[in-house]
Design an enzyme around this catalytic site. Structure first.
Site, short mmCIF file in Angstrom:
data_model
loop_
_atom_site.label_atom_id
_atom_site.label_comp_id
_atom_site.label_asym_id
_atom_site.label_seq_id
_atom_site.Cartn_x
_atom_site.Cartn_y
_atom_site.Cartn_z
N GLY A 40 0.77 -1.23 0.00
CA GLY A 40 0.00 0.00 0.00
C GLY A 40 0.80 1.29 0.00
N ASP A 99 -4.91 2.11 10.64
CA ASP A 99 -6.32 1.76 10.84
C ASP A 99 -6.45 1.23 12.27
OD1 ASP A 99 -9.00 1.14 10.31
OD2 ASP A 99 -8.50 -0.82 9.51
N VAL A 149 -11.34 3.24 2.27
CA VAL A 149 -10.82 4.09 1.20
C VAL A 149 -9.90 3.32 0.26
CG1 VAL A 149 -11.02 6.27 2.45
CG2 VAL A 149 -8.96 4.88 2.74
P1 IMP Z 1 -4.08 -1.91 10.57
O1 IMP Z 1 -3.14 -3.01 10.94
O2 IMP Z 1 -5.49 -2.23 10.96
O3 IMP Z 1 -3.66 -0.54 11.03
O4 IMP Z 1 -4.19 -1.93 9.00
C1 IMP Z 1 -3.23 -1.50 8.22
C2 IMP Z 1 -3.36 -2.06 6.83
O5 IMP Z 1 -4.70 -2.44 6.49
C3 IMP Z 1 -2.98 -0.96 5.89
O6 IMP Z 1 -1.61 -1.03 5.61
C4 IMP Z 1 -3.85 -1.24 4.69
O7 IMP Z 1 -3.19 -2.09 3.82
C5 IMP Z 1 -5.07 -1.95 5.21
N1 IMP Z 1 -6.22 -1.03 5.35
C6 IMP Z 1 -6.74 -0.52 6.48
N2 IMP Z 1 -7.77 0.30 6.23
C7 IMP Z 1 -7.90 0.33 4.89
C8 IMP Z 1 -8.80 1.04 4.00
O8 IMP Z 1 -9.69 1.82 4.37
N3 IMP Z 1 -8.61 0.80 2.68
C9 IMP Z 1 -7.64 -0.03 2.19
N4 IMP Z 1 -6.80 -0.70 2.98
C10 IMP Z 1 -6.93 -0.53 4.33
MG MG Z 2 -1.02 -2.10 3.52
#
Ligand code: IMP
Ligand code: MG
Length: 171
Positions: A40, A99, A149
């Site tokens: 990403g 996130d 998003v």
């Molecule tokens: P976390 O571990 O929940 O903070 O998620 C991080 C990863 O989840 C990010 O690097 C993204 O790849 C994916 N992610 C989280 N939210 C979104 C979103 O709204 N759209 C697309 N990918 C997301």
């Molecule tokens: Mg990612």
């Protein structure tokens, strides 16, 4: 699926330019390694590197949490093999979005074992209200609401990464 624009390409460009300036000031004369989280962060890393005026190295790590849609992140898998030597380096970990925070928290934990001088995090987007861990990004460009998003590297089922803006996927 239709995509509603949330942050324009021009707004992203301004924010990344600003981030580049801050990073350049904060890391002047320091052994900086930018560590991008695949997949990403590719656009952010590429744009940010061109705006960071201090010399720095690049490393890439892969993290995936096997999620299809917005809500439930699954099991996290990290791939740290193939990284350059991080001993005594100042690491700037760069990801597309904070996130739940589980990805960055787990990465920071693993990276500490490589004895860097420091680790900070930089993300383009921060979904504050979703946070599950006690982690505040050291740098972030935009706060966004709890909506799924895509664009500028962010995907839904590996699609939409190419969009030059950030948008909300609408069913
Ligand atoms: P976390 O571990 O929940 O903070 O998620 C991080 C990863 O989840 C990010 O690097 C993204 O790849 C994916 N992610 C989280 N939210 C979104 C979103 O709204 N759209 C697309 N990918 C997301
Ligand atoms: Mg990612």
């Amino acid at each position: 699926m239709p995509v509603r624009e949330l942050i324009s390409a021009a707004e992203i460009e301004r924010a990344v330019t600003d981030l580049g300036k801050r990073v350049s000031l904060d890391y002047a004369d320091q052994p900086l390694t930018v560590l991008g989280v695949l997949s990403g962060s590719i656009m952010l890393v590429a744009d940010l590197m061109r705006r960071v005026t201090v010399p720095h190295k690049l490393g890439l790590v892969q993290a995936s949490s096997y999620r299809g849609t917005a809500t439930s992140p699954g099991e996290l898998s990290l791939h740290l093999e193939g990284l350059p030597d991080l001993t005594d380096r100042d690491i700037l970990l760069v990801d597309d979005i904070l996130d739940t925070g589980r990805t960055l928290a787990a990465l920071m934990e693993s990276l500490r074992q490589r004895q860097p001088r420091s680790i900070r995090s930089a993300v383009l987007l921060w979904k504050k209200e979703r946070s599950q861990v006690d982690l505040t990004p050291d740098y972030h460009c935009f706060d966004i609401p709890d909506e799924f998003v895509v664009g500028y590297g962010l995907d839904y089922n590996d699609e939409y990464r190419h969009l030059p803006f950030i948008g909300v996927l609408e069913n």
